[in-house]
Design an enzyme around this catalytic site. Sequence first.
Site, short mmCIF file in Angstrom:
data_model
loop_
_atom_site.label_atom_id
_atom_site.label_comp_id
_atom_site.label_asym_id
_atom_site.label_seq_id
_atom_site.Cartn_x
_atom_site.Cartn_y
_atom_site.Cartn_z
CG HIS A 85 68.49 -17.91 -113.86
ND1 HIS A 85 68.50 -16.97 -114.87
CD2 HIS A 85 67.18 -18.23 -113.68
CE1 HIS A 85 67.26 -16.76 -115.28
NE2 HIS A 85 66.44 -17.51 -114.57
CD GLU A 86 65.74 -21.05 -111.90
OE1 GLU A 86 64.81 -20.44 -111.35
OE2 GLU A 86 65.86 -21.15 -113.14
CG HIS A 139 63.76 -16.36 -110.60
ND1 HIS A 139 63.23 -15.26 -111.22
CD2 HIS A 139 64.15 -17.20 -111.60
CE1 HIS A 139 63.28 -15.43 -112.54
NE2 HIS A 139 63.85 -16.60 -112.79
CG HIS A 194 62.32 -10.44 -107.46
ND1 HIS A 194 61.76 -10.54 -108.71
CD2 HIS A 194 61.99 -9.21 -107.01
CE1 HIS A 194 61.13 -9.40 -108.99
NE2 HIS A 194 61.25 -8.58 -107.97
#
Length: 735
Positions: free
Chosen positions: A519-520, A523, A526
């Site tokens: 998940h992290e 980010h 991105h």
Amino acid sequence: MRVPDHGRPELLTSVLASNDYTMLTMNILIIAAAVVIGLTASPALASDAEFGPSNPFFAPSTLPFQAPPFDKIKDEDYQPAMEAGMAEERKEIDAIANNPAPPTFENTIVAMEKSGQLLQRVQAAFFSVSAANTNPALQKVRSIEAPKLAAHQDAIHLDAKLFQRVSTIYQERASLKLNPESLRLVEHTYDQFVHAGANLSEADKTELKKLNEELATLSNAFSTKLLAATKDGAYVTTDKAALAGLSEGKVSGAAEAAKSRKVEGFVLPLQNTTQQPDLVSLTDRNTREALFANSWNRAERGDANDTRDTIARIAQLRAQKGKLLGFSSFAAWKIEDQMAKTPEAALKFMNALVPAATAKAASEAQDIQAVIDGQRGGFKVQPSDWDFYAEQVRKAKYDLDEEQVKPYFELDNVLQNGVFYAANQLYGLTFKERKDLPVYAPGVRVFEVFNADGSSLALFYSDYFKRDNKQGGAWMNSLVGQSKLLGTKPVVSNVANFPMPAPGEPALLTSDDVRTMFHEFGHALHGMFANTEFPSLSGTSTARDFVEFPSQFNEHWATYPTVFQHYAKHYKTGAPMPAELLAKIKKSATFNKGYDTTELLAAAELDMMWHTLPASAPIQKPDAFENEALQQTHLSISYVPPRYRSSYFSHIWGSGYSAGYYAYLWTQMLDDDAYQWFEDHGGLTRANGDRFRSMVLSRGNTEDLEKMYVAWRGAQPSIEPMLKYRGLTSGGPAK
Ligand SMILES: [Zn+2]
């Protein structure tokens, strides 16, 4: 000029601090209150003696990627640099506002993009370190500077001369022959000013500034109280038998925690969520009830750390702010610039999920009740029982035991052969550890990230282990933002709170921890793929109900067959996970999703109910309000409490997710829908990855986000894949 990004903590878990912390926080509250009373329009100027070339923030870092020189930065450097940074930006903005030349894109909009670089430098480092490795000195700086930074932002957005120039360019934008990103920047800048209140009368602007400063102080006070309340809420016992069911490692961890707090016996510190991880294994029902009660009541104990008065006042002031800005509620104002655009759209989306989620939770409750009854328990399932019996259902139904799985999830292996490997297969990235760059705490690692063609892309910092002075949960931070205009490349970090293994022992993760890493890193991608001209539109600077999309999307690769096989290997033998165990994991993929979705929905609806209060509403009593809100939204369910109760809902009172918690569910819709596209187009391939990178991940906020999504997907996002992947359709689990 950029609005500071203070990181996006989600999955917030536990927070600990040293013993004398409570005293300190009281001092902070007093200092913070004094700041508001003595409020000034512009920040105090730092004297030259305090800020000069010896301050490590004085000039841009000379390290690769302008990485922060953590080896040179001392605690006392931050505050003078922040004060000087605000003063410098104020001067730069004044020069733009008072420029005698007529306003142009270059002399106004681009000039603003170039302003505030010193403040940006110090803020990026400060908010990263004060979240991940704080101490009393940094806490103090944070409480003093938070309201000043809010006032500083307001002073810019509410500057009439500056807004006049922005407004002129906005009106003339069609005739300026701007490229699409520049046009987007003009519209984005104008919208931000209007959103912040630039069109208000001078009297209303003064009122708004007061509201914002009081809100910044209250929000900081809430965080400070909650940190102490969470620490005080720990379950403490001298009776080892009360901890029956916990592993030996957990029990010795509890003894260690007691020792470090200088108390007798054992301590189970609270995690940020309502449910506590140890509830899954504690066999003594009394202990479970006590631990759960500690969690549920942590911030409602009638002492100095009771947050109820603070949140009631925040809600009231926010409603007044919404009205002042011309909206029916705070939520209506807040969501205006989000993908959902209105609270009604967010509520409609959530309400559509309630029947399917609660029906699935009800059937899960039946399974659990059957286990309790089978053991002649003689009670109805309570929230404190849920995880304990759900785990038994999982073992019975799927024969899956988390302890069997963990040896296959060794942290470094998951990172290099899982997280990095997936990014290599999708995007061609490679990673090389760099031990020559300074870090802010021992154990933080730095990797240089390379594109497929060998060019250098970014720096990635990882900080995965729990520390007592680290904020709970997991998050991504931007240490340096990407911008072609400023010539900067991305430097990002991932922070988590995985338990530190004993010396010489491997760090074995749970499936949840593995998902958190993916998940992290979503980010991080991105941020690292950002490829835009202007810093304001770069990387994760997107709407809240979009920013969790790349991260949740990246979670899908954790269980993708070729990725999973590549990293899920036994830490001792290197043997791949046995096929039967893998089959069990797959089969149980939608396990407990009814509960998970319902507790998220309950928190998200609570957030929205608080923030759709009209300004005319009287100050609320939080407990009564919460009960009523859950009733109204059909989420008052005895066995599924909200993921966060109002009094410890840090996202909405302390971290910028106000009227925005729905974003986690909204972006689940996007990420499942996006993953469906990959499934339909051959899954994990470079072609698919590169297309996603060029059309979405590299684009930041350079285009209307809904249009960007639809252009990539070829259709509007649909809720169907979300229902399917979560097993919330009548057809049952899909994979
Ligand atoms: Zn996230």
